[in-house]
Design a protein around this motif. Structure first.
Motif, PDB file in Angstrom:
ATOM      1  N   LEU A  33     -19.908  -9.930 -11.709  1.00  0.00           N
ATOM      2  CA  LEU A  33     -18.838 -10.925 -11.674  1.00  0.00           C
ATOM      3  C   LEU A  33     -18.847 -11.777 -12.945  1.00  0.00           C
ATOM      4  N   ALA A  34     -20.031 -12.129 -13.423  1.00  0.00           N
ATOM      5  CA  ALA A  34     -20.134 -12.912 -14.651  1.00  0.00           C
ATOM      6  C   ALA A  34     -19.545 -12.137 -15.830  1.00  0.00           C
ATOM      7  N   ARG A  35     -19.818 -10.842 -15.869  1.00  0.00           N
ATOM      8  CA  ARG A  35     -19.251 -10.023 -16.935  1.00  0.00           C
ATOM      9  C   ARG A  35     -17.732  -9.991 -16.851  1.00  0.00           C
ATOM     10  N   GLN A  36     -17.204  -9.864 -15.649  1.00  0.00           N
ATOM     11  CA  GLN A  36     -15.760  -9.819 -15.470  1.00  0.00           C
ATOM     12  C   GLN A  36     -15.107 -11.160 -15.831  1.00  0.00           C
ATOM     13  N   ARG A  37     -15.792 -12.256 -15.555  1.00  0.00           N
ATOM     14  CA  ARG A  37     -15.257 -13.561 -15.986  1.00  0.00           C
ATOM     15  C   ARG A  37     -15.099 -13.586 -17.505  1.00  0.00           C
ATOM     16  N   ARG A  38     -16.107 -13.090 -18.204  1.00  0.00           N
ATOM     17  CA  ARG A  38     -16.066 -13.122 -19.668  1.00  0.00           C
ATOM     18  C   ARG A  38     -14.969 -12.227 -20.219  1.00  0.00           C
ATOM     19  N   GLU A  39     -14.519 -11.255 -19.437  1.00  0.00           N
ATOM     20  CA  GLU A  39     -13.492 -10.330 -19.916  1.00  0.00           C
ATOM     21  C   GLU A  39     -12.073 -10.776 -19.566  1.00  0.00           C
ATOM     22  N   LEU A  40     -11.932 -11.910 -18.895  1.00  0.00           N
ATOM     23  CA  LEU A  40     -10.579 -12.410 -18.616  1.00  0.00           C
ATOM     24  C   LEU A  40      -9.828 -12.627 -19.931  1.00  0.00           C
ATOM     25  N   PRO A  41      -8.521 -12.415 -19.956  1.00  0.00           N
ATOM     26  CA  PRO A  41      -7.754 -12.705 -21.182  1.00  0.00           C
ATOM     27  C   PRO A  41      -7.783 -14.202 -21.486  1.00  0.00           C
ATOM     28  N   PRO A 189     -11.065 -31.289  -7.327  1.00  0.00           N
ATOM     29  CA  PRO A 189     -12.124 -30.942  -8.272  1.00  0.00           C
ATOM     30  C   PRO A 189     -11.839 -29.602  -8.935  1.00  0.00           C
ATOM     31  N   GLY A 190     -12.435 -29.366 -10.061  1.00  0.00           N
ATOM     32  CA  GLY A 190     -12.277 -28.082 -10.737  1.00  0.00           C
ATOM     33  C   GLY A 190     -13.166 -28.004 -11.952  1.00  0.00           C
ATOM     34  N   MET A 191     -13.302 -26.813 -12.485  1.00  0.00           N
ATOM     35  CA  MET A 191     -14.030 -26.601 -13.731  1.00  0.00           C
ATOM     36  C   MET A 191     -13.224 -25.655 -14.590  1.00  0.00           C
ATOM     37  N   SER A 192     -13.042 -26.010 -15.855  1.00  0.00           N
ATOM     38  CA  SER A 192     -12.295 -25.177 -16.794  1.00  0.00           C
ATOM     39  C   SER A 192     -13.150 -24.921 -18.027  1.00  0.00           C
ATOM     40  N   ALA A 193     -13.005 -23.731 -18.574  1.00  0.00           N
ATOM     41  CA  ALA A 193     -13.752 -23.349 -19.772  1.00  0.00           C
ATOM     42  C   ALA A 193     -12.779 -23.032 -20.904  1.00  0.00           C
ATOM     43  N   ALA A 200      -8.407 -22.740 -33.272  1.00  0.00           N
ATOM     44  CA  ALA A 200      -7.457 -22.689 -32.152  1.00  0.00           C
ATOM     45  C   ALA A 200      -8.222 -22.716 -30.830  1.00  0.00           C
ATOM     46  N   VAL A 201      -7.718 -23.496 -29.877  1.00  0.00           N
ATOM     47  CA  VAL A 201      -8.352 -23.625 -28.566  1.00  0.00           C
ATOM     48  C   VAL A 201      -7.720 -22.639 -27.588  1.00  0.00           C
ATOM     49  N   HIS A 202      -8.558 -21.956 -26.801  1.00  0.00           N
ATOM     50  CA  HIS A 202      -8.096 -21.009 -25.788  1.00  0.00           C
ATOM     51  C   HIS A 202      -8.705 -21.366 -24.438  1.00  0.00           C
ATOM     52  N   HIS A 203      -7.879 -21.286 -23.401  1.00  0.00           N
ATOM     53  CA  HIS A 203      -8.359 -21.443 -22.031  1.00  0.00           C
ATOM     54  C   HIS A 203      -8.906 -20.101 -21.570  1.00  0.00           C
ATOM     55  N   THR A 204     -10.157 -20.081 -21.080  1.00  0.00           N
ATOM     56  CA  THR A 204     -10.807 -18.818 -20.738  1.00  0.00           C
ATOM     57  C   THR A 204     -11.086 -18.636 -19.253  1.00  0.00           C
ATOM     58  N   TYR A 205     -11.268 -19.742 -18.527  1.00  0.00           N
ATOM     59  CA  TYR A 205     -11.667 -19.614 -17.119  1.00  0.00           C
ATOM     60  C   TYR A 205     -11.450 -20.937 -16.405  1.00  0.00           C
ATOM     61  N   SER A 206     -11.136 -20.876 -15.111  1.00  0.00           N
ATOM     62  CA  SER A 206     -11.089 -22.057 -14.253  1.00  0.00           C
ATOM     63  C   SER A 206     -11.490 -21.655 -12.846  1.00  0.00           C
ATOM     64  N   THR A 207     -12.044 -22.620 -12.107  1.00  0.00           N
ATOM     65  CA  THR A 207     -12.373 -22.392 -10.704  1.00  0.00           C
ATOM     66  C   THR A 207     -12.314 -23.715  -9.960  1.00  0.00           C
ATOM     67  N   GLY A 208     -12.297 -23.619  -8.642  1.00  0.00           N
ATOM     68  CA  GLY A 208     -12.260 -24.807  -7.800  1.00  0.00           C
ATOM     69  C   GLY A 208     -12.812 -24.491  -6.429  1.00  0.00           C
ATOM     70  N   ALA A 209     -12.675 -25.457  -5.510  1.00  0.00           N
ATOM     71  CA  ALA A 209     -13.134 -25.300  -4.135  1.00  0.00           C
ATOM     72  C   ALA A 209     -14.591 -24.787  -4.116  1.00  0.00           C
ATOM     73  N   ARG A 210     -14.875 -23.737  -3.326  1.00  0.00           N
ATOM     74  CA  ARG A 210     -16.253 -23.260  -3.244  1.00  0.00           C
ATOM     75  C   ARG A 210     -16.717 -22.563  -4.512  1.00  0.00           C
TER      76      ARG A 210
END
Length: 253
Positions: A33-41, A189-193, A200-210
């Motif tokens: 799952l961690a690898r797949q997170r890193r591969e998100l566009p 609540p949330g977390m964004s990377a 240039a700034v790029h949004h790579t990941y976000s999550t919330g809840a559990r």
């Protein structure tokens, strides 16, 4: 716990060996799952956000503080709050100690809320925290990343709850933050990377809840205690700010 199954050491070892196999499988799944997170566009952030910080007004790019990665926790502390969310506070307690390790891996981590900077600074002093905490009060940052909501959005999606009797936990949390139910649920609540590439700034990941439980270090520890999380009754919310456990629980009325 008096009715728990009792066994011999041999029975325990056999059951533990079986469980270990499943724990290893769980670890391998988490790695994948961690690898797949890193591969998100990655999505370029084209909007010019500005934040109030201890060092003055800063852009999102400047919050990276010279590093190429930025981790942002969206802390529930809205404009009408008098104190930060107890749950967000519980997860923030362990952050100071990990910052040097994140910095060593080229990552900056900070917290952002919509409350005025002065309120955030006062609460940070109360909690004994030193991590960076910035205010997005003058920007759409939290709205654009789906963790803050207008009054109209709250009424549209939570109208029945607001018109009736809100759940005890919601009333308890609103009281604990010093606002009403509408004000409390206008934040989430949330977390964004983010990543910085050639300025240039790029949004790579976000999550919330559990998805935020990875920041709640006490849960993995409790998961290995005999009683586990011991949260069977959802109407009882046990979490408090770390300086409140010896005080009376906050009333939901």
């Amino acid at each position: 716990m008096t009715d728990h199954r009792i066994g011999t050491r041999e029975e325990w070892q056999a059951a533990r060996d079986d469980l270990l196999g499943r724990e290893k499988e769980h670890t391998r799944t988490a790695d994948e799952l961690a690898r797949q997170r890193r591969e998100l566009p990655w999505v370029p952030v084209e909007k010019e956000y500005r934040f109030e910080t201890d060092q003055g007004t800063r852009t999102l790019a400047e919050l990276f503080d010279g590093r190429s990665q930025l981790l942002v926790y969206h802390f529930m502390f809205g404009p009408s709050y008098e104190a930060g969310c107890p749950v967000c506070s519980s997860s923030a307690d362990a952050v100071n100690g990990v910052l040097p390790h994140l910095h060593a891996r080229d990552a900056t981590m900070l917290y952002v809320s919509r409350a005025p900077l002065e309120k955030l600074q006062a609460y940070k002093r109360r909690m004994g925290w030193s991590f960076p905490w910035v205010s997005s009060a003058e920007s759409d940052f939290n709205f654009d990343f789906g963790v803050s909501y207008t009054d109209e959005q709250v009424r549209e999606h939570m109208g029945p709850m607001l018109e009736g009797e809100p759940p005890p936990v919601v009333r308890q949390m609103a009281a604990a933050t010093g606002t009403d139910v509408l004000g409390y649920v206008s934040e989430g609540p949330g977390m964004s990377a983010f990543a910085m590439v050639d300025g240039a700034v790029h949004h790579t990941y976000s999550t919330g809840a559990r998805g935020l439980e990875f920041l709640m270090g006490y849960y993995p520890i409790l998961d290995r205690a005999p009683k586990g999380r011991d949260e069977g009754d959802s109407s009882e919310f046990w979490l408090r700010r770390h300086d409140e456990y010896d005080a009376e629980p906050t009333s939901a009325d």
